[in-house]
Enzyme design. Structure first.
Site, PDB file in Angstrom:
ATOM      1  N   ASN A   1     -46.520 -24.281  46.953  1.00 35.75           N
ATOM      2  CA  ASN A   1     -45.451 -24.713  47.858  1.00 35.75           C
ATOM      3  C   ASN A   1     -44.104 -24.342  47.232  1.00 35.75           C
ATOM      4  OD1 ASN A   1     -43.503 -26.146  49.275  1.00 35.75           O
ATOM      5  ND2 ASN A   1     -44.671 -28.047  49.367  1.00 35.75           N
TER       6      ASN A   1
ATOM      7  N   HIS B   1     -44.555 -23.759  57.286  1.00 29.82           N
ATOM      8  CA  HIS B   1     -44.264 -24.059  55.887  1.00 29.82           C
ATOM      9  C   HIS B   1     -45.596 -24.159  55.133  1.00 29.82           C
ATOM     10  CE1 HIS B   1     -43.002 -25.902  52.284  1.00 29.82           C
ATOM     11  NE2 HIS B   1     -43.450 -27.100  52.582  1.00 29.82           N
TER      12      HIS B   1
ATOM     13  N   CYS C   1     -38.310 -28.894  52.583  1.00 27.24           N
ATOM     14  CA  CYS C   1     -39.244 -27.909  53.171  1.00 27.24           C
ATOM     15  C   CYS C   1     -38.778 -27.330  54.501  1.00 27.24           C
ATOM     16  CB  CYS C   1     -40.615 -28.540  53.351  1.00 27.24           C
ATOM     17  SG  CYS C   1     -41.319 -28.946  51.761  1.00 27.24           S
TER      18      CYS C   1
END
Ligand code: ACO
Length: 336
Positions: free
Chosen positions: A291, A261, A115
């Protein structure tokens, strides 16, 4: 002074939309559970039959960014590719993207920071540019998660979170006495939590790396201790933001937008509240994409620019935490 500026951005997501309701045909879950716990409403996945890798998604986003910059692929001095879902185990997708761009000797470097891939990628590109090793860098971030998650009820805690997509930026070194481009970065990792979010098979520490037994045990699927990651994110993201503010000499009020993020809407809302920021200063798009790991921040940046929320002169903090664990922030002032 040499500064690294973001010249252009591009994003691409595959056209297939998978809603929360669609997921209920494969697993015991509900739209209500997913929205309440994560904020996610839908995500984009590659076609069910496969055949599309991370480098394919990155290629589409790259074409857009190159056109916006006025560069051709030949202008690129270095490709940095960030992903946790490479097309094939090795070689990395940087080489695959390089070939798809029609290049045959431009260096390609892969980073595996999950990430925080975009953030580690920005800091790495900045170091290359300021040291004079490269001046025009393509930072490509892309993920194909949908072929690597357990969409049965066993894997539902992870499977509902992830989407496929790509976000890229073209970065260039310019000589200037203005405070523009990347002004500060802070990178961190703590391997103590490495197994809090991982895929094990086919690991080199296993012999054989893959077997029917391992597959029966489900060790080829991602496993996640969601609560630990949530807790660490809420604790670390304010600290790492303060760190880049301190390094740059800017104050919280100087920042026009935070682009975190997109792992969970609730994590980012906790962040906004603990930093005492107005809601509009923190950008969210997890509702539509889920995500997308390394790609999530550059996709969000591309959208924020398109929506004119930020533009020439805006000060932006990019930040995130993910598997590794790794966490990081980069403060940049946009130009042009
Ligand atoms: N649908 C319905 N129920 C579910 C689902 C689902 N998809 N997933 C889990 N549940 C159930 C659990 O089985 C549990 O049931 P039980 O109480 O009967 O045991 C219940 O819901 C609660 O589960 P929790 O795991 O306690 O739920 P939590 O509130 O912690 O939310 C979540 C889970 C959303 C995953 C959260 O922990 C989270 O977002 N963590 C952070 C994730 C993250 O940031 N990852 C890092 C980035 S990704 C990267 O780096 C690649």
């Amino acid at each position: 002074m040499k500064r690294t500026v973001i010249k252009s951005t591009g994003r691409y997501v595959p056209p297939r939309v998978v809603t929360n309701h669609d997921l209920t045909q494969w697993m015991d879950t509900s739209d209500e559970w997913i929205r309440q716990r994560t904020g996610i409403e839908q995500r984009h996945w590659i076609p069910e039959e496969g055949g599309v890798g991370s480098s394919d998604l990155a290629l589409e986003a790259t074409k857009i960014a190159l056109e916006r910059t006025g560069w051709t692929a030949k202008d690129i001095d270095l490709i940095i590719f960030a992903t946790l879902s490479p097309d094939i185990f090795f070689p990395g997708p940087g080489c695959l993207l390089q070939h798809k761009l029609g290049l045959n000797s431009t260096p390609a470097l892969d980073i595996r920071q999950q990430c925080t891939g975009f953030l580690y990628g920005l800091a790495t590109a900045d170091a290359y540019i300021r040291s004079g090793l490269a001046n025009k860098i393509l930072l490509a971030c892309a993920e194909v998660h949908s072929t690597g998650i357990d969409i049965s009820t066993r894997g539902r805690d992870v499977a509902v979170l992830f989407g496929d997509g790509a976000g890229v930026v073209c970065l260039e070194g310019i000589e200037t006495d203005k405070d523009v481009g990347i002004l500060a970065s802070a990178l961190h990792a703590n391997g103590e939590f490495a197994e809090s979010l991982m895929i094990e098979v086919g690991a080199s520490r296993l012999n054989p790396r893959i077997s029917e037994e391992l597959i029966k045990e489900g060790r080829h699927w991602p496993v996640m201790d969601g609560k630990t990651i949530f807790k660490e994110a809420v604790r670390s993201l304010p600290n790492v933001s303060q760190e880049v503010l301190q390094k740059s000499g800017l104050s919280l009020e100087d920042i026009d937008l935070f682009i975190p993020h997109q792992a969970n809407l609730r994590i980012n809302q906790f962040f906004q509240q603990s930093m005492k920021l107005p809601e509009e200063k923190v950008f969210h798009n997890i509702q539509r994409y889920g995500n997308t790991t390394a790609a999530s921040i550059p996709i969000a940046l591309d959208e924020a620019l398109e929506m004119n929320i930020i533009g020439d002169g805006s000060a932006v903090i990019f930040l995130g935490l993910g598997a590794g664990l790794t966490w990081a922030a980069v403060l940049a002032r946009l130009v042009g």
